[in-house]
Scaffold this active site. Structure first.
Site, short mmCIF file in Angstrom:
data_model
loop_
_atom_site.label_atom_id
_atom_site.label_comp_id
_atom_site.label_asym_id
_atom_site.label_seq_id
_atom_site.Cartn_x
_atom_site.Cartn_y
_atom_site.Cartn_z
N THR A 191 34.25 -21.17 57.25
CA THR A 191 34.83 -20.21 56.31
C THR A 191 35.21 -18.93 57.04
O THR A 191 34.75 -18.67 58.16
CB THR A 191 33.82 -19.82 55.21
OG1 THR A 191 32.80 -18.98 55.79
CG2 THR A 191 33.20 -21.04 54.58
N ASP A 192 36.02 -18.13 56.39
CA ASP A 192 36.14 -16.74 56.82
C ASP A 192 34.90 -16.00 56.30
O ASP A 192 34.08 -16.56 55.56
CB ASP A 192 37.45 -16.14 56.30
CG ASP A 192 37.95 -15.02 57.21
OD1 ASP A 192 37.13 -14.37 57.90
OD2 ASP A 192 39.17 -14.78 57.25
N TYR A 193 34.78 -14.76 56.67
CA TYR A 193 33.57 -13.96 56.44
C TYR A 193 33.18 -13.92 54.95
O TYR A 193 33.92 -13.39 54.14
CB TYR A 193 33.84 -12.54 56.95
CG TYR A 193 32.64 -11.67 57.20
CD1 TYR A 193 32.14 -11.50 58.48
CD2 TYR A 193 32.03 -11.00 56.16
CE1 TYR A 193 31.05 -10.67 58.72
CE2 TYR A 193 30.94 -10.17 56.38
CZ TYR A 193 30.46 -10.01 57.67
OH TYR A 193 29.37 -9.20 57.90
N THR A 194 32.04 -14.51 54.61
CA THR A 194 31.48 -14.56 53.25
C THR A 194 32.43 -15.18 52.22
O THR A 194 32.31 -14.91 51.02
CB THR A 194 31.01 -13.17 52.73
OG1 THR A 194 32.15 -12.31 52.57
CG2 THR A 194 30.02 -12.53 53.70
N ALA A 195 33.32 -16.04 52.65
CA ALA A 195 34.30 -16.62 51.72
C ALA A 195 33.65 -17.51 50.67
O ALA A 195 34.17 -17.63 49.56
CB ALA A 195 35.37 -17.41 52.49
#
Length: 756
Positions: free
Chosen positions: A299-303
């Site tokens: 994922t991207d950051y905290t997606a």
């Protein structure tokens, strides 16, 4: 479990992992070989053997990625994360890029965990690690695939020495709205050019041997269609037809996957109502089943956590289930897998097979990188010192910066500057070090940069440069205008360095208006009134709207954010030591209100054509032309080039054959120079509407003054194919036009018919 049994198990793990140290297959995946390479039976056997000895907690740890932080003394890390590493609950780290610090973390994983599985270290190496190259949009303006691959390779070598094995690049998002700040990270508006650059960057990062200590694994981002947010606002919703998704936005991602990219990152946006991180359609149906991708998805950051505010998950636990079911392997920073996967498995909301397959994909990358063979090989102070700012890397940075610069306008041969001219150097970016690097400049140190002022003094001599800042980037302080005007009046020519701060582009840096700030425009107007020739050098991370400024300039050069060696490169271009050859990878609108504006638009049922007569009921604006300020592919040279009409190998092309298109290009000016010849097509009648032009080829050619060369392009059936009315991919018989020229709006044409 008895202490003796525990000791025997630990010894068994160590013996087994030692047996896995034999060299791995080192041939890099090329197009259509990626799936075969990922499924190497030797690696598959090793992965399955390791997996069979792992506990559920250890498996979930391999699907967990946490960030290292930095304090005043250097790298640091949350103590909870350190404990997670020791317990095998965290198998991957990002934002740590110190050989010594990363070695310490790896040592914990190798000496204090039961399974002794190496950590994977990732970082945003976007356009260089310490030696910073032009922003990716600037590199794209070079249209030089070989140079782009070289800069990615150099960045990988520096990053690998710093303890990084994984870069979050290339960004493959097509973008047609320059209000969006992350256009700076991509290759612009065109899927063909974007695909070629995506593949070049993957090959540069991953090289011919992913297990080498000078290569890193690439991460294709942001999957998918992140570059089309409504209103150009970062993280915003994306809504489009599947046809548009497949025609325009998916091709660069697929090109990167076909080039062998090992990982893919999910995008923040929703797509047609489903956030990408919860999209089985994207992560499984397209990426894995259609394209055969067998690397891992992060994922991207905290997606995953953000699925809750998206309104598709009621809480983080629900979000974790959605992401795992969609085919997302690794959770970046959110901690949702670490907290909830065990529970979700017990409840039957995720399966053991899903978890095991995700772990397999992560372990496979670690084996391919050679981490099991030598967990410490990427941590080398000696190699980092040797590579960082090396003579070769700095020369490459200077050359890439030169190639990226685009000469937008050059009336009366204002450029190159003449020897002995008194030059007024004015503008808020003329003496800036920090802004040269642009956004996402990894570990690059802006303090080592020469400013434009310093480089100009070095190039032209201190006695020929008169400097005045004039104004700040923004604001209403006009107190510097008078001194700037005075300096201009005492000079023969004025060079103004205007544009954006590096912080105005990149992530979370969208702009509602992409014009120059009013204070800079007013300064330009004041200088223009002196009657001196005015050269504007633009530094920006996006196309700008310049309808007011262009008429006040004699010459205009887009320098983007050109990197560590950007200032000397700019001086080379202004002096004529280097003849500019860059071409725009993205259209420059006249005003923000024209956005989105791109060359490959469709014709509409009421197309506007300028005939001199009133055409009221046409697709047009009332008070602004439809045409851009500078079109896709535009870029001038200090010399001039002429094109012959295209010659075709046949005017009746049989289905399945290849069309050969040739044109002769002549350097008709007074300088040697490089031209980027561009090939476009138009399908005149289709089962669905087709663009008025589509890029299908380009060639960079060097021509001496007076020299002519013939370039040939091959148009295949794939080049003529599209998603037809029934959404199948293929060609349709009918009439086509072919265009060859130096820009999308400056071409010569020919025609042919595709027949059954």
């Amino acid at each position: 479990m008895t202490q003796k049994l525990m000791m025997l198990l630990t010894v068994g793990v160590v013996v087994f992992l030692s047996a896995c140290q034999q060299p791995l297959v080192k041939k890099v995946a090329t197009k259509h070989e990626a799936s075969k390479y990922f499924n190497d039976p030797v690696i598959t056997h090793k992965v399955d053997s390791v997996l069979s000895m792992m506990t559920l907690d250890e498996k979930i740890g391999q699907l967990t990625l946490y960030s290292s932080g930095w304090d005043k003394t250097g790298p640091s890390m949350n103590e909870n994360y350190i404990n997670d590493i020791k317990a095998g609950r965290c198998g991957n780290i990002f934002n740590a890029f110190s050989p010594d610090y990363n070695r310490k973390l790896q040592k914990i994983a190798m000496e204090q965990t039961r399974m002794k599985i190496p950590l994977l270290f990732g970082y945003d190496v976007i356009h260089g690690q310490k030696t910073i190259f032009p922003i990716p949009l600037g590199e794209a303006a070079s249209w030089d695939l070989k140079s782009i691959q070289k800069t990615a390779s150099a960045a990988a070598a520096e990053a690998a020495a710093a303890g990084i094995q994984w870069t979050y690049a290339p960004m493959c998002d097509i973008a047609r709205d320059p209000r969006w700040g992350r256009v700076s990270e991509g290759a612009g508006e065109d899927p063909y050019l974007g695909s070629k650059i995506a593949a070049a960057r993957v090959h540069g990062f991953q090289g011919t041997d992913l297990a080498s200590d000078t290569t890193v694994v690439a991460c294709v981002k942001h999957f998918a269609a992140y570059g089309a947010p409504e209103a150009g606002r970062d993280y915003n919703t994306v809504d489009m037809s599947e046809r548009k998704l497949r025609d325009v936005y998916l091709p660069p991602y697929k090109a990167a996957v076909d080039a062998g990219a090992g990982t893919v990152m999910t995008s923040f946006n929703d797509l047609n109502g489903v956030p990408a991180t919860a999209s089985h359609f994207l992560m499984t149906d397209i990426l894995r089943k259609e394209w055969g991708f067998n690397g891992f998805v992060v994922t991207d950051y905290t997606a995953i956590n953000e699925l809750v505010p998206h309104g598709i998950a009621k809480d983080d636990k629900d979000a974790a289930a959605l992401a795992m079911n969609a085919g997302v392997d690794m959770d970046m920073q959110g901690g949702t897998y670490s907290k909830y996967l065990k529970e979700l498995l017990k409840e039957g909301r995720v399966t053991q097979e899903e978890i095991d397959n995700a772990v397999r994909r992560v372990l496979r990358i670690k084996f391919r990188l050679g981490l099991f063979a030598d967990p410490y090989k990427y941590f080398s102070n000696k190699r980092e010192k040797k590579l960082t700012y090396s003579k070769y890397h700095m020369a490459l940075a200077r050359q890439m910066a030169r190639e990226s610069m685009v000469l937008l306008k050059n009336d009366k041969e204002t450029l190159p500057l003449k020897k002995g001219q008194r030059i007024a150097l004015i503008g808020p970016l003329a003496d800036s070090q920090r802004d040269l690097l642009g956004s996402w400049h990894a570990a690059g140190d802006w303090k080592i940069n020469k400013t434009v002022k310093e480089a100009m003094v070095e190039q032209f001599g201190k006695s020929n440069i008169r400097y005045a800042k004039g104004c700040d980037l923004r604001g209403d302080n006009r107190s510097g205008f008078a001194s700037a005007v005075a300096v201009a009046r005492r000079s023969d020519v004025v060079v103004m360095v205007l544009g954006e701060s590096a912080e105005w582009s990149g992530e979370a840096a969208s702009r509602a208006h992409i014009n120059l700030p009013h204070i800079q425009s007013e300064l330009l107007e004041a200088i223009h009134k002196t009657g001196k020739p005015v050269v504007v050098v633009l530094m920006s991370g996006r196309p700008l709207a310049l309808d007011k400024e262009v008429p006040m300039t004699d010459a205009m050069l887009e320098a983007w954010f050109p990197g560590t060696e950007g200032a000397p490169a700019l001086a080379d271009v202004l002096s004529g030591k280097y003849n500019p050859s860059g071409k725009l990878p993205m259209t420059f609108p006249r005003i923000t209100g024209q956005i989105p504006i791109y060359y490959s638009a469709k014709n509409t049922g009421r197309p506007y054509t300028k005939t001199g007569k009133e055409q009221k009921y046409r697709s047009r604006y009332l008070f602004t032309p439809n045409t851009p300020e500078f079109a896709f592919g535009h870029g001038l040279s200090y010399t001039t080039f002429s094109y012959s009409a295209p010659k075709l190998s046949t005017v009746r092309l049989q289905m399945g054959d290849t069309l050969h298109v040739s044109a002769t290009i002549t350097n008709t000016g007074n300088y040697d120079g490089t031209e980027v010849a561009q090939l476009y097509i138009r399908d005149m009648v289709g089962s669905v509407t087709r663009p008025v032009k589509e890029l299908k080829g380009f060639r960079r050619i060097f021509l001496k003054k007076g020299e002519s060369k013939t370039v040939t392009f091959d148009l295949t059936m794939n080049d003529l194919s599209f998603y037809r009315k029934d959404m199948t991919w293929g060609t349709e018989p009918g009439d086509f036009k072919v265009f060859v020229g130096g820009a999308s709006d400056n071409v010569k044409e020919a025609a042919f018919t595709l027949v059954k």
